[in-house]
Write a protein that holds these residues in place. Structure first.
Motif, PDB file in Angstrom:
ATOM      1  N   MET A   1      62.266  21.459  63.949  1.00 36.57           N
ATOM      2  CA  MET A   1      60.972  21.172  63.385  1.00 36.57           C
ATOM      3  C   MET A   1      60.595  22.292  62.416  1.00 36.57           C
ATOM      4  O   MET A   1      60.771  23.463  62.719  1.00 36.57           O
ATOM      5  N   THR A   2      60.084  21.913  61.291  1.00 39.96           N
ATOM      6  CA  THR A   2      59.682  22.880  60.281  1.00 39.96           C
ATOM      7  C   THR A   2      58.294  23.436  60.596  1.00 39.96           C
ATOM      8  O   THR A   2      57.394  22.684  60.951  1.00 39.96           O
ATOM      9  N   ASN A   3      58.148  24.733  60.456  1.00 40.27           N
ATOM     10  CA  ASN A   3      56.844  25.374  60.593  1.00 40.27           C
ATOM     11  C   ASN A   3      56.165  25.249  59.232  1.00 40.27           C
ATOM     12  O   ASN A   3      56.394  26.042  58.322  1.00 40.27           O
ATOM     13  N   SER A   4      55.345  24.218  59.079  1.00 40.55           N
ATOM     14  CA  SER A   4      54.738  23.884  57.789  1.00 40.55           C
ATOM     15  C   SER A   4      53.903  25.022  57.215  1.00 40.55           C
ATOM     16  O   SER A   4      53.968  25.293  56.014  1.00 40.55           O
ATOM     17  N   LYS A   5      53.135  25.687  58.058  1.00 36.92           N
ATOM     18  CA  LYS A   5      52.285  26.776  57.574  1.00 36.92           C
ATOM     19  C   LYS A   5      53.123  27.929  57.034  1.00 36.92           C
ATOM     20  O   LYS A   5      52.831  28.483  55.979  1.00 36.92           O
ATOM     21  N   LEU A   6      54.168  28.267  57.760  1.00 38.17           N
ATOM     22  CA  LEU A   6      55.034  29.364  57.318  1.00 38.17           C
ATOM     23  C   LEU A   6      55.798  28.988  56.049  1.00 38.17           C
ATOM     24  O   LEU A   6      55.921  29.804  55.127  1.00 38.17           O
ATOM     25  N   LEU A   7      56.275  27.744  55.973  1.00 39.14           N
ATOM     26  CA  LEU A   7      56.960  27.288  54.759  1.00 39.14           C
ATOM     27  C   LEU A   7      56.012  27.329  53.569  1.00 39.14           C
ATOM     28  O   LEU A   7      56.381  27.806  52.492  1.00 39.14           O
ATOM     29  N   ASP A   8      54.790  26.843  53.742  1.00 41.76           N
ATOM     30  CA  ASP A   8      53.805  26.882  52.649  1.00 41.76           C
ATOM     31  C   ASP A   8      53.547  28.309  52.184  1.00 41.76           C
ATOM     32  O   ASP A   8      53.388  28.561  50.989  1.00 41.76           O
ATOM     33  N   GLU A   9      53.512  29.244  53.134  1.00 41.64           N
ATOM     34  CA  GLU A   9      53.293  30.651  52.775  1.00 41.64           C
ATOM     35  C   GLU A   9      54.465  31.189  51.948  1.00 41.64           C
ATOM     36  O   GLU A   9      54.264  31.876  50.946  1.00 41.64           O
ATOM     37  N   TRP A  10      55.691  30.878  52.347  1.00 45.59           N
ATOM     38  CA  TRP A  10      56.863  31.309  51.582  1.00 45.59           C
ATOM     39  C   TRP A  10      56.848  30.707  50.178  1.00 45.59           C
ATOM     40  O   TRP A  10      57.193  31.377  49.200  1.00 45.59           O
ATOM     41  N   ILE A  11      56.477  29.432  50.085  1.00 39.89           N
ATOM     42  CA  ILE A  11      56.406  28.773  48.770  1.00 39.89           C
ATOM     43  C   ILE A  11      55.346  29.453  47.910  1.00 39.89           C
ATOM     44  O   ILE A  11      55.573  29.753  46.736  1.00 39.89           O
ATOM     45  N   ARG A  12      54.184  29.717  48.495  1.00 40.92           N
ATOM     46  CA  ARG A  12      53.105  30.382  47.754  1.00 40.92           C
ATOM     47  C   ARG A  12      53.543  31.752  47.256  1.00 40.92           C
ATOM     48  O   ARG A  12      53.348  32.099  46.091  1.00 40.92           O
ATOM     49  N   LEU A  13      54.172  32.518  48.144  1.00 41.36           N
ATOM     50  CA  LEU A  13      54.621  33.862  47.767  1.00 41.36           C
ATOM     51  C   LEU A  13      55.704  33.850  46.699  1.00 41.36           C
ATOM     52  O   LEU A  13      55.809  34.775  45.900  1.00 41.36           O
TER      53      LEU A  13
END
Length: 72
Positions: free
Chosen positions: A1-13
């Motif tokens: 399962m993907t950690n959506s919040k963490l993925l979004d943070e990596w994308i933002r950064l």
């Protein structure tokens, strides 16, 4: 399962757009968004591309983002 919040943070950064990442992984933008929300799973190849694009090199971080066991 993907950690959506963490993925979004990596994308933002990374400063990269989701549309660009969708193109790089060979998905439509809609499919990419769905997978980011756990409405489907990324393939191993797509995970590798995303890690390269986002600069995720640490195995523990990769597991935390893409292979999360419990996402609240």
């Amino acid at each position: 399962m993907t950690n959506s919040k963490l993925l979004d943070e990596w994308i933002r950064l990374s400063g990269k757009k989701k549309g660009y990442l969708a193109d790089r992984t060979g998905m439509s933008r809609q499919t990419f968004r769905k997978r980011c929300r756990n409405e489907g799973e990324f393939t191993t190849g797509q995970v590798e591309i995303l890690c390269a694009e986002l600069g995720i090199v640490d195995l523990d971080e990769k597991q935390a983002v893409f292979f999360a066991q419990d996402v609240a």
